[in-house]
Every structure is written in C-alpha cells, then in structure tokens.
Scaffold this motif. Structure first.
Motif, short mmCIF file in Angstrom:
data_model
loop_
_atom_site.label_atom_id
_atom_site.label_comp_id
_atom_site.label_asym_id
_atom_site.label_seq_id
_atom_site.Cartn_x
_atom_site.Cartn_y
_atom_site.Cartn_z
N ARG A 96 -43.23 6.25 -14.47
CA ARG A 96 -44.06 6.26 -13.35
C ARG A 96 -43.95 4.52 -12.56
N GLU A 97 -43.98 3.70 -13.07
CA GLU A 97 -43.49 1.79 -12.33
C GLU A 97 -42.34 3.08 -11.86
N LEU A 98 -41.46 3.12 -12.32
CA LEU A 98 -40.22 3.56 -11.47
C LEU A 98 -39.41 4.30 -10.29
N LYS A 99 -40.93 5.64 -10.44
CA LYS A 99 -41.48 6.90 -9.43
C LYS A 99 -42.01 5.48 -8.08
N ALA A 100 -43.31 4.69 -8.60
CA ALA A 100 -43.40 4.05 -7.37
C ALA A 100 -42.63 3.10 -6.28
#
Ligand code: 13P
Ligand code: SF4
Length: 300
Positions: A96-100
C-alpha cells in the motif's frame, strides 16, 4: 497392517477428497496425489474441484489460492508451517505504501504472495503465464511488480519494458550460480539447460530455457534431446524421470525448498483423518484477492 498410502486412499474416499501436489513435493507424496502440477495448473484444478475436500500438498499461498477460488470446499494443508519465504518478503501495508508513492501505477503480484498482497493488486501472474499476462499492459504503463525481482526483471527484459520491482527473491533458487550451470554443461555436453525464472539474471543468461515447472515437464516431453540439465528445486526430477523413462535428467545443483519437503505421507493421512489444519481467508480479503486471480485466469 495397512500402509500409510492405503490409509490415505481409504480416508480420501471417506472424506470425498481430492489431493493436489506441487511438482516440488516429495516423490511419495506426488505418487499418492490425484494431480501434480505447477502453480497455474494447480490453481485451475483447484477452481474446478467438485469433491468436498481439497488436500493441498504445497506451500501456504497455494492452498490459500485454492481456498479463494473454491470457497465452498474445505481446503486442508498437511503442514500449516509450510510457507514460502519469498511470499513473506512483502506485506499488504508495504505494498500500500509503494502504491501511494506511485499513484496511477498498476499493481501486479507473482502468485507467490499472501492473500493480503493479492487483495491489493490488479492482477496476478505465475511463472507459467507471466509473459502472456504482462503483454496485456500497454508498454508505457507504469507497473509495480512484487515480490520477485528476478521473475519481474526477466519478464521486463523479454517485453522491453521496465517495472518498479520489489527486492524479493526465492532463497532456494538464489543459491544456483552460473558457475554451477557451466560445470553441469561440461559434465553433460549437449544437454539443454532449463532453469526457473526465479533464478538470478546471470543464471538465466547461462541457460537455454527459462520455464515454469510445468513448462519444464512439457519441454522434456516434446524435446528430441535425451539428456537435460535442470536448474530448479530437485523434487521435479521425480516427475521428469517418471514421465520420460528413456531420458536423463541432471540437477544443475542440489536445490531443496525446505518448506515443500515439510509435507509427508503421515501428515497427509493425519489431516484427512482430523480434517485439520483448514486454510481459510477472511472474506473481505478473499473477495479482493479473487479479482486479481480471476483477472489472471481470464488471460488464459
Ligand atoms: P511454478 O509455478 O513454476 O511451479 O513455481 C512455483 C514455485 O514456487 C517455484 O519456486
Ligand atoms: Fe517459495 Fe522458493 Fe520454495 Fe518456490 S522454491 S515455494 S518460491 S521458497
């Protein structure tokens, strides 16, 4: 007195169960399975099972995929500690952090990932269909590919694109070196070298073919070659030798996945007898993960 294999046969009938096994499982486990295959073949089989119970002889993410694809069945795993270290190299929160950090990028996961990670992805791939699935994306699309940096870079190279890669890897395949491949070639001149795309780049470059385990079985069946060098987990040698009695198969190195070897006949018997351990995926995660798996299966 009954053998363990006979006890399993009786329990399988009693429980109305189907036993699925991955190509890396112990020979005796492959021998009692109803079907042995690679991750893609096993996912397709699991989705189509009509029996009440699926015994999944493989690692946890594979059993989870079966439970997601066929939620009305009881999915058993003979040893619930049989995990895949690569699948555990990224969490849902990390993805999720990478996608953000890359809004707008498509998120793709190798099927060797947890259900929680699949739930965050647009689509999955296996080593058997990764090139076909990734070719469906426009070349200029930004793509996050997790968790296997080796499979990701292999496909990106083939398609002439680049991906945002997660630094995950398979500890078993990471042990194979180009030097070992060269030594195997010298010992068996003329034998084609087949390696799994989870191998590091220098090993993939030193090989003749980069194939899923199912791809290796198909290649060995149809190739006119009589000897092959096999660069993957050595459990596959049992199936290759059984299906091709006249041909010779040489391991490029002794590569053993300790998790695949956790499944024994005794554990298969016990899980059928006890109907435990059961693999379940929370509904909210399963629904989203299924979308990514179905998207992959619809590519064919
Ligand atoms: P396959 O899908 O090629 O069988 O690979 C699964 C796996 O875990 C390889 O390490
Ligand atoms: Fe995971 Fe590697 Fe074992 Fe395959 S061989 S299950 S990728 S640890």
């Amino acid at each position: 007195m009954q053998t363990t294999a006979e006890e399993i046969a009786a329990l399988r009938r009693e429980r109305n169960a189907v036993i699925l096994a991955h190509n890396y499982e112990r020979p005796e486990v492959q021998d009692i399975a109803d079907f042995t295959g690679d991750s893609l073949e096993l996912a397709r089989k699991a989705a189509a099972v009509e029996a009440d119970v699926i015994v999944f002889c493989g690692v946890y993410f594979m059993a989870e995929t079966a439970a997601i694809l066929n939620p009305s069945k009881t999915v058993l795993i003979p040893d619930e500690t049989a995990g895949c270290p690569m699948a555990d190299m990224i969490t849902g929160a990390q993805l999720r952090e990478l996608k953000a950090q890359h809004p707008g990028a498509a998120a793709v996961c190798y099927v060797n990932s947890t259900a929680e990670v699949k739930a965050e992805c647009d689509i999955c791939v296996t080593s058997g269909n990764a090139e076909r699935v990734m070719a469906t994306f426009p070349k200029d699309r930004e793509i996050i590919f997790v968790p296997d940096r080796h499979l990701g870079s292999h496909i990106a190279e083939k398609l002439g694109v680049s991906y945002i890669l997660w630094p995950g890897y398979c500890p078993t395949h990471a042990r194979l070196t180009a030097k070992q491949v060269a030594a195997a070639r010298a010992a068996h001149p003329g034998a084609p070298v087949l390696v799994h795309p989870e191998c590091p780049k220098e090993v993939r470059d030193a090989a003749d073919e980069r194939l899923s385990t199912g791809g290796m079985c198909a290649f060995a069946r149809t190739s006119p070659a009589q000897e092959f060098i096999v660069g993957t987990e050595t459990g596959i040698l049992h199936r290759l030798r059984h299906e091709n009695p006249g041909k010779k198969f040489w391991p490029a190195a002794e590569l053993v996945c300790p998790n695949m070897k956790k499944t024994t006949l005794e554990k298969v018997r016990d899980c059928l007898r006890d109907l435990s351990p059961v693999v379940t995926v929370p509904e909210e995660i399963a629904v989203r993960a299924k979308r990514a798996i179905d998207a992959m299966l619809s590519v064919g």
